[in-house]
Design an enzyme around this catalytic site. Structure first.
Site, PDB file in Angstrom:
ATOM      1  N   TYR A 190     -15.098 -11.721   0.187  1.00  0.00           N
ATOM      2  CA  TYR A 190     -15.808 -10.462  -0.089  1.00  0.00           C
ATOM      3  C   TYR A 190     -17.077 -10.711  -0.903  1.00  0.00           C
ATOM      4  O   TYR A 190     -18.094 -10.051  -0.702  1.00  0.00           O
ATOM      5  CB  TYR A 190     -14.894  -9.478  -0.831  1.00  0.00           C
TER       6      TYR A 190
ATOM      7  N   ARG B 208       0.821  -1.227   0.000  1.00  0.00           N
ATOM      8  CA  ARG B 208       0.000   0.000   0.000  1.00  0.00           C
ATOM      9  C   ARG B 208       0.847   1.266   0.000  1.00  0.00           C
ATOM     10  O   ARG B 208       0.482   2.262   0.624  1.00  0.00           O
ATOM     11  CB  ARG B 208      -0.948   0.022   1.208  1.00  0.00           C
TER      12      ARG B 208
ATOM     13  N   ASP C 237      -6.958  -2.530  -7.322  1.00  0.00           N
ATOM     14  CA  ASP C 237      -7.474  -3.196  -6.134  1.00  0.00           C
ATOM     15  C   ASP C 237      -7.712  -4.664  -6.444  1.00  0.00           C
ATOM     16  O   ASP C 237      -7.868  -5.032  -7.606  1.00  0.00           O
ATOM     17  CB  ASP C 237      -8.773  -2.550  -5.654  1.00  0.00           C
TER      18      ASP C 237
ATOM     19  N   ARG D  86      -7.074  12.122  -5.308  1.00  0.00           N
ATOM     20  CA  ARG D  86      -8.331  11.382  -5.167  1.00  0.00           C
ATOM     21  C   ARG D  86      -9.514  12.349  -5.070  1.00  0.00           C
ATOM     22  O   ARG D  86     -10.561  12.115  -5.660  1.00  0.00           O
ATOM     23  CB  ARG D  86      -8.301  10.473  -3.938  1.00  0.00           C
TER      24      ARG D  86
ATOM     25  N   ARG E 198      -3.469   6.578   1.128  1.00  0.00           N
ATOM     26  CA  ARG E 198      -4.006   7.704   1.899  1.00  0.00           C
ATOM     27  C   ARG E 198      -3.043   8.379   2.859  1.00  0.00           C
ATOM     28  O   ARG E 198      -3.319   9.483   3.304  1.00  0.00           O
ATOM     29  CB  ARG E 198      -5.258   7.249   2.653  1.00  0.00           C
TER      30      ARG E 198
HETATM   31  O1  CP3 Z   1       0.072  -1.624  -2.499  1.00  0.00           O
HETATM   32  C1  CP3 Z   1      -0.235  -0.689  -3.252  1.00  0.00           C
HETATM   33  O2  CP3 Z   1       0.178   0.487  -3.105  1.00  0.00           O
HETATM   34  C2  CP3 Z   1      -1.079  -1.007  -4.497  1.00  0.00           C
HETATM   35  C3  CP3 Z   1      -2.466  -0.774  -4.407  1.00  0.00           C
HETATM   36  C4  CP3 Z   1      -3.404  -1.692  -3.632  1.00  0.00           C
HETATM   37  C5  CP3 Z   1      -4.629  -1.225  -3.106  1.00  0.00           C
HETATM   38  N1  CP3 Z   1      -5.321  -2.281  -2.613  1.00  0.00           N
HETATM   39  C6  CP3 Z   1      -5.047   0.179  -3.135  1.00  0.00           C
HETATM   40  C7  CP3 Z   1      -6.141   0.611  -2.270  1.00  0.00           C
HETATM   41  C8  CP3 Z   1      -3.342  -3.063  -3.368  1.00  0.00           C
HETATM   42  C9  CP3 Z   1      -2.226  -4.047  -3.662  1.00  0.00           C
HETATM   43  C10 CP3 Z   1      -4.576  -3.422  -2.743  1.00  0.00           C
HETATM   44  C11 CP3 Z   1      -4.925  -4.792  -2.357  1.00  0.00           C
HETATM   45  C12 CP3 Z   1      -6.093  -5.040  -1.511  1.00  0.00           C
HETATM   46  N2  CP3 Z   1      -7.322  -4.455  -1.576  1.00  0.00           N
HETATM   47  C13 CP3 Z   1      -6.144  -6.055  -0.526  1.00  0.00           C
HETATM   48  C14 CP3 Z   1      -5.040  -7.019  -0.216  1.00  0.00           C
HETATM   49  C15 CP3 Z   1      -3.968  -6.422   0.598  1.00  0.00           C
HETATM   50  C16 CP3 Z   1      -4.352  -6.186   2.030  1.00  0.00           C
HETATM   51  O3  CP3 Z   1      -4.332  -5.015   2.432  1.00  0.00           O
HETATM   52  O4  CP3 Z   1      -4.614  -7.162   2.748  1.00  0.00           O
HETATM   53  C17 CP3 Z   1      -7.439  -6.009   0.045  1.00  0.00           C
HETATM   54  C18 CP3 Z   1      -7.948  -6.891   1.163  1.00  0.00           C
HETATM   55  C19 CP3 Z   1      -8.180  -5.009  -0.618  1.00  0.00           C
HETATM   56  C20 CP3 Z   1      -9.616  -4.628  -0.423  1.00  0.00           C
HETATM   57  C21 CP3 Z   1      -9.696  -3.218  -0.032  1.00  0.00           C
HETATM   58  N3  CP3 Z   1      -9.590  -2.161  -0.896  1.00  0.00           N
HETATM   59  C22 CP3 Z   1      -9.787  -2.676   1.288  1.00  0.00           C
HETATM   60  C23 CP3 Z   1      -9.932  -3.484   2.540  1.00  0.00           C
HETATM   61  C24 CP3 Z   1      -9.732  -1.270   1.168  1.00  0.00           C
HETATM   62  C25 CP3 Z   1      -9.730  -0.236   2.267  1.00  0.00           C
HETATM   63  C26 CP3 Z   1     -11.093   0.303   2.487  1.00  0.00           C
HETATM   64  C27 CP3 Z   1     -11.086   1.420   3.512  1.00  0.00           C
HETATM   65  O5  CP3 Z   1     -11.893   2.341   3.329  1.00  0.00           O
HETATM   66  O6  CP3 Z   1     -10.272   1.384   4.443  1.00  0.00           O
HETATM   67  C28 CP3 Z   1      -9.594  -0.986  -0.212  1.00  0.00           C
HETATM   68  C29 CP3 Z   1      -9.468   0.347  -0.809  1.00  0.00           C
HETATM   69  C30 CP3 Z   1      -8.103   0.724  -1.226  1.00  0.00           C
HETATM   70  N4  CP3 Z   1      -7.307  -0.059  -2.024  1.00  0.00           N
HETATM   71  C31 CP3 Z   1      -7.422   1.943  -0.944  1.00  0.00           C
HETATM   72  C32 CP3 Z   1      -6.192   1.873  -1.613  1.00  0.00           C
HETATM   73  C33 CP3 Z   1      -5.144   2.945  -1.678  1.00  0.00           C
HETATM   74  C34 CP3 Z   1      -7.967   3.103  -0.144  1.00  0.00           C
HETATM   75  C35 CP3 Z   1      -9.018   3.759  -0.966  1.00  0.00           C
HETATM   76  C36 CP3 Z   1      -9.189   5.228  -0.672  1.00  0.00           C
HETATM   77  O7  CP3 Z   1      -8.417   6.023  -1.233  1.00  0.00           O
HETATM   78  O8  CP3 Z   1     -10.096   5.554   0.093  1.00  0.00           O
END
Ligand code: CP3
Length: 355
Positions: free
Chosen positions: A155, A28, A78, A41, A32
């Site tokens: 999910y 990640r 994602d 964003r 954020r």
């Molecule tokens: O690593 C990186 O920088 C690449 C981008 C990346 C994102 N998600 C961006 C993201 C990667 C590799 C993921 C994978 C992902 N997404 C996983 C597996 C990794 C882990 O963390 O276990 C999972 C479970 C998800 C599902 C998901 N997407 C979640 C749980 C969330 C957070 C939701 C929240 O509101 O907290 C996301 C959204 C997400 N994916 C964000 C980012 C930067 C945040 C979105 C935002 O800007 O609000």
């Protein structure tokens, strides 16, 4: 497209080849905790607006690389793009995480799910990959990724984030046939999706199994590992004479690293609940290891961060095959300067482990 990399430490370490120091990237790393991410964003409208616009996804991917001397870039996207492309309707509610408009809870629904075409419904992802590859100009490798079948299924069956996995485990125990059908369809979808990312320019691949660790040891093998193994078998592992290293990461899977290593993947991600010394013994030279600082250490003092980096480097010990990372994604409230302290510490302190 040129295939030579200015910095190939990440590729070499995942393939257990010698490097001058331990490479580092952060799960990640685009996100954020960076003010420039939050600004973009807000301008774009939403997280999915960033993901579906290749130019913006590229810009966000590059943001952490402009700040920090990272050894790899990871595609900004994602894991939930696949279920979204299957028609489930992904959306995000602030503070509650991802959710789907439709859920998958019976055999009929599973049977009706399509295998998304990576060149149609998911073309925005492969377009982002080729745009990022172009803009990286061979500086560092680009990692493509997907979720594991089990993690995507959680999910899809729950309809979003869950505390006790009652729906997905209910389906797994009540109708294992339907669950296997779903996991198999997801594995097939992930294989074509990841191979399309490689075709578009991804130079390494990672599979995130965020929820494999909530399973019993037996169920982990039957419902998660088996399908990651199928994916590893189906992936294109070479392109234009270059190896495409594959990393598997099961959060909470430290006890199963030996089984995971048998899939034939190149590298295994490790969270902070397992010492790398123990992990290294468990994989017995079969794979490289990625990890594993607790992301919460980034709330500590600079000295404490450096101390932890030293502890982790010493735990892995001398030699090749270690990719430094956090044990899970960076938290959104971390001060970016702390990430800089962490990354610089790995650069400085790891040299002596490669002499
Ligand atoms: O690593 C990186 O920088 C690449 C981008 C990346 C994102 N998600 C961006 C993201 C990667 C590799 C993921 C994978 C992902 N997404 C996983 C597996 C990794 C882990 O963390 O276990 C999972 C479970 C998800 C599902 C998901 N997407 C979640 C749980 C969330 C957070 C939701 C929240 O509101 O907290 C996301 C959204 C997400 N994916 C964000 C980012 C930067 C945040 C979105 C935002 O800007 O609000």
């Amino acid at each position: 497209m040129s295939h030579s990399l200015v910095n190939d430490r990440y590729i070499k370490a995942t393939l257990r080849q010698e490097t001058d120091r331990t490479p580092i990237w952060m799960m990640r790393q685009a996100g954020r905790y960076l003010p420039e991410y939050r600004q973009l964003r807000a301008e774009a409208g939403s997280f999915m607006d960033l993901c579906t616009n290749p130019e913006l996804a590229c810009e966000v991917t590059l943001q952490p690389l402009r700040r920090f001397p990272l050894d790899a870039a990871i595609l900004f996207s994602d894991i939930l793009t696949i279920p979204d492309a299957m028609g489930l309707g992904l959306y995000f509610t602030p503070g509650e995480g991802p959710a789907f408009k439709k859920v998958v809870r019976d055999e009929q629904t599973v049977k009706a799910l399509p295998i998304p075409d990576p060149n149609q419904e998911l073309k925005y992802v492969t377009d982002a990959v080729s745009t990022i590859r172009r803009e990286l100009k061979g500086s560092v490798p680009l990692i493509g990724f997907s979720g594991s079948p089990w993690t995507l299924a959680t999910y899809m069956v729950e309809g979003g984030t869950t505390k006790n996995f009652s729906e997905v485990k209910g389906l797994m125990y009540e109708n294992p046939k339907a669950m296997h059908m779903l996991l198999d369809k997801l594995a097939d979808s992930i294989i074509v999706y990841l191979n399309a990312q490689v075709e578009a320019g991804a130079q390494a691949l990672m599979i995130f199994d965020t929820w494999g660790g909530v399973l019993t040891p037996h169920d982990y093998q039957e419902f998660s590992l088996r399908y990651m193994s199928k994916i590893v078998d189906g992936l294109q592992r070479q392109k234009d004479g270059q190896q495409i290293p594959v990393t598997l990461f099961t959060k909470g899977g430290g006890k199963w690293l030996d089984l995971m290593a048998e899939t034939g993947c190149d590298c295994l991600g490790v969270d902070w609940t397992t010492d790398l010394s123990e992990a290294r013994q468990r994989v017995d030279g079969k794979t490289a290891l990625q990890g594993n600082m607790d992301p919460s250490l980034l709330y500590a003092s600079d000295d404490r961060i450096r101390e932890e980096v030293e502890t982790i480097l010493a735990s892995y010990g001398h030699g090749s095959g270690h990719v430094f990372n956090l044990g899970h994604g960076i938290h959104q409230t971390v001060n970016p300067e702390k990430a800089g302290v962490f990354i610089n510490a790995v650069h400085e302190l790891s040299k002596k482990y490669h002499q």
